[in-house]
Design an enzyme around this catalytic site. Structure first.
Site, PDB file in Angstrom:
ATOM      1  N   ARG A 155       0.804  -1.215   0.000  1.00 61.35           N
ATOM      2  CA  ARG A 155       0.000   0.000   0.000  1.00 61.35           C
ATOM      3  C   ARG A 155       0.844   1.277   0.000  1.00 61.35           C
ATOM      4  O   ARG A 155       0.625   2.175  -0.813  1.00 61.35           O
ATOM      5  CB  ARG A 155      -0.914   0.048   1.246  1.00 61.35           C
ATOM      6  CG  ARG A 155      -2.173  -0.782   1.135  1.00 61.35           C
ATOM      7  CD  ARG A 155      -2.528  -1.339   2.487  1.00 61.35           C
ATOM      8  NE  ARG A 155      -1.533  -2.346   2.791  1.00 61.35           N
ATOM      9  CZ  ARG A 155      -1.681  -3.645   2.469  1.00 61.35           C
ATOM     10  NH1 ARG A 155      -2.802  -4.058   1.945  1.00 61.35           N
ATOM     11  NH2 ARG A 155      -0.724  -4.522   2.703  1.00 61.35           N
ATOM     12  N   THR A 156       1.806   1.359   0.913  1.00 59.65           N
ATOM     13  CA  THR A 156       2.539   2.616   1.074  1.00 59.65           C
ATOM     14  C   THR A 156       3.398   2.903  -0.154  1.00 59.65           C
ATOM     15  O   THR A 156       3.386   4.008  -0.699  1.00 59.65           O
ATOM     16  CB  THR A 156       3.415   2.539   2.342  1.00 59.65           C
ATOM     17  OG1 THR A 156       2.611   2.073   3.418  1.00 59.65           O
ATOM     18  CG2 THR A 156       4.004   3.894   2.691  1.00 59.65           C
ATOM     19  N   LYS A 162      25.559  -5.193  -0.666  1.00 62.59           N
ATOM     20  CA  LYS A 162      27.027  -5.316  -0.641  1.00 62.59           C
ATOM     21  C   LYS A 162      27.611  -4.614   0.579  1.00 62.59           C
ATOM     22  O   LYS A 162      28.822  -4.481   0.702  1.00 62.59           O
ATOM     23  CB  LYS A 162      27.619  -4.697  -1.909  1.00 62.59           C
ATOM     24  CG  LYS A 162      27.127  -5.328  -3.203  1.00 62.59           C
ATOM     25  CD  LYS A 162      27.703  -4.548  -4.395  1.00 62.59           C
ATOM     26  CE  LYS A 162      26.934  -4.819  -5.668  1.00 62.59           C
ATOM     27  NZ  LYS A 162      27.235  -3.841  -6.710  1.00 62.59           N
ATOM     28  N   ARG A 165      11.209   3.748   3.718  1.00 60.79           N
ATOM     29  CA  ARG A 165      10.789   2.788   4.747  1.00 60.79           C
ATOM     30  C   ARG A 165      12.029   2.035   5.202  1.00 60.79           C
ATOM     31  O   ARG A 165      12.824   1.580   4.378  1.00 60.79           O
ATOM     32  CB  ARG A 165       9.752   1.808   4.204  1.00 60.79           C
ATOM     33  CG  ARG A 165       9.466   0.673   5.192  1.00 60.79           C
ATOM     34  CD  ARG A 165       8.259  -0.116   4.838  1.00 60.79           C
ATOM     35  NE  ARG A 165       7.049   0.656   5.071  1.00 60.79           N
ATOM     36  CZ  ARG A 165       5.817   0.125   5.026  1.00 60.79           C
ATOM     37  NH1 ARG A 165       5.657  -1.155   4.758  1.00 60.79           N
ATOM     38  NH2 ARG A 165       4.762   0.874   5.234  1.00 60.79           N
ATOM     39  N   HIS A 184       4.656   5.903  11.470  1.00 58.72           N
ATOM     40  CA  HIS A 184       4.245   5.728  10.069  1.00 58.72           C
ATOM     41  C   HIS A 184       3.280   6.897   9.811  1.00 58.72           C
ATOM     42  O   HIS A 184       2.067   6.729   9.786  1.00 58.72           O
ATOM     43  CB  HIS A 184       3.559   4.375   9.911  1.00 58.72           C
ATOM     44  CG  HIS A 184       3.290   3.948   8.501  1.00 58.72           C
ATOM     45  ND1 HIS A 184       3.421   4.782   7.408  1.00 58.72           N
ATOM     46  CD2 HIS A 184       2.886   2.748   8.007  1.00 58.72           C
ATOM     47  CE1 HIS A 184       3.098   4.102   6.316  1.00 58.72           C
ATOM     48  NE2 HIS A 184       2.783   2.870   6.654  1.00 58.72           N
TER      49      HIS A 184
HETATM   50  N1   CP Z   1      -0.317   0.017   5.821  1.00 55.75           N
HETATM   51  C1   CP Z   1       0.892  -0.287   5.299  1.00 55.75           C
HETATM   52  O1   CP Z   1       1.909   0.305   5.648  1.00 55.75           O
HETATM   53  O2   CP Z   1       0.851  -1.288   4.369  1.00 55.75           O
HETATM   54  P1   CP Z   1       2.122  -1.734   3.513  1.00 55.75           P
HETATM   55  O3   CP Z   1       3.101  -2.386   4.452  1.00 55.75           O
HETATM   56  O4   CP Z   1       1.593  -2.671   2.478  1.00 55.75           O
HETATM   57  O5   CP Z   1       2.726  -0.508   2.921  1.00 55.75           O
END
Ligand code: CP
Length: 324
Positions: A63-64, A91, A113, A141
């Site tokens: 999603r993100t 590496k 991320r 998040h």
């Molecule tokens: N909600 C969320 O962060 O989903 P993903 O890990 O798929 O990005």
């Protein structure tokens, strides 16, 4: 005006902690006009034309990662996606060296991320590009928190005064933290509910109520945000078994019906169906889970627009192709 509240965002978006109600509301209000772009036949406006954005994902994401990429493309930015497994990180190249090499190619923003709490702030302190935290360890998040706020506001017309309970694996959840900070700042009453083994030690310091029985939480709440059991971050011992977890903590239709309240049910995904949430709830009338996903694109457009120097009051004109 306090400088902290003068602009909704500064150089980076690392977390929602310490954000004011005014800042959060400005971001949500900026997302409103951007929703419509995704409903067009040609889903593109020139708001970020000429900007280069790197999506740097050291952990898995559906999603993100994809909604950031859609947001960037719909705002006409040039985008590059990098995953740890396909980069020189395998590496042994460090995060800072990776970012500095990207900087040398003249980028404007990094969406990252990372599995380590604090990684986003670490990077933001070391590179001149805007940094957007797409989830760092157990820390925050923020865009998930923002899209959850927007979805609740869409369906209830407000955040202030609502009783929102975050259910499940709070201990490992960056989504829980961003939700707690954002909801409290906007005047919601916030609770958490889950097994004691999955609650952080200092839960009381977060300013939330704690429920130890799911049925009590459901009776109390207007909104449930059900979190995924983060099995990949557990080395055992947190819950007796998944079946037991579902029996004691699972959000089921029977439990929602017993509450006799018109609850709103959110889940950030990915779901463990039949564990923290049953399919008849996830796909049922209380669920706004796919609305959250849709709102994720608009919220991320708003964040990118604001970090690029856009003004909230000009978002409407910007999406019509005018000056942002
Ligand atoms: N909600 C969320 O962060 O989903 P993903 O890990 O798929 O990005």
């Amino acid at each position: 005006m306090n400088p902290a509240t003068a602009a909704p965002l500064g150089k980076d978006l690392v977390g929602l902690e310490n954000m004011s109600a005014e800042q959060l509301t400005a971001i949500l209000d900026t997302a409103e006009p951007f929703k419509e772009i995704s409903e067009r036949r040609i889903k593109k406006v020139p708001v970020l034309r000429g900007k280069t954005i790197v999506n740097l994902f050291f952990e898995a994401s559906t999603r993100t990662r994809i909604s950031f990429e859609f947001a960037e493309k719909r705002l006409s930015a040039d985008t590059v996606n990098i995953s740890a497994s396909g980069s020189s990180v395998v590496k042994g190249e460090t995060l800072v060296d990776t970012a500095r090499n990207l900087e040398a190619m003249r980028i404007d923003m990094v969406v990252m991320r990372h599995g380590a709490s604090g990684a986003a702030q670490f990077l933001a302190d070391r590179i001149p590009s805007n940094v957007v935290n797409a989830g760092d360890g157990r820390h925050e998040h923020p865009t998930q928190g923002l899209l959850d706020l927007l979805t609740i506001r869409d369906h209830r017309g407000k955040i202030e005064g609502l009783k929102v309970c975050i259910v499940g694996d709070i201990l490992h959840s960056r989504v829980a933290r961003s939700n707690i900070y954002g909801l409290l700042a906007l005047g919601a009453e916030v609770a958490v509910c889950g097994p004691p083994t999955l609650l952080p030690v200092a839960t009381d310091e977060l300013g939330v109520q704690v429920f130890t029985h799911i049925d009590d939480a459901i009776r109390w709440a207007d909104v449930l945000n059900v979190l995924r059991l983060q099995l990949e971050r557990m080395e055992g011992g947190y819950v007796p078994s998944l079946r037991e977890y579902n029996r004691v903590w699972g959000v089921t239709n029977a439990r929602l019906e017993a509450a006799e309240r018109d609850l709103l049910v959110l889940h950030p995904g990915p779901m463990n169906r039949g564990v923290e949430i049953d399919s008849d709830v996830a796909d049922g009338p209380h669920s706004v889970i796919l609305n959250q996903v849709t709102n994720g694109v608009a919220v991320r457009m708003a964040v990118l627009y604001l970090l690029a120097g856009g003004q909230p009051e000009r978002a409407e004109a910007a999406k019509e192709g005018g000056e942002g």
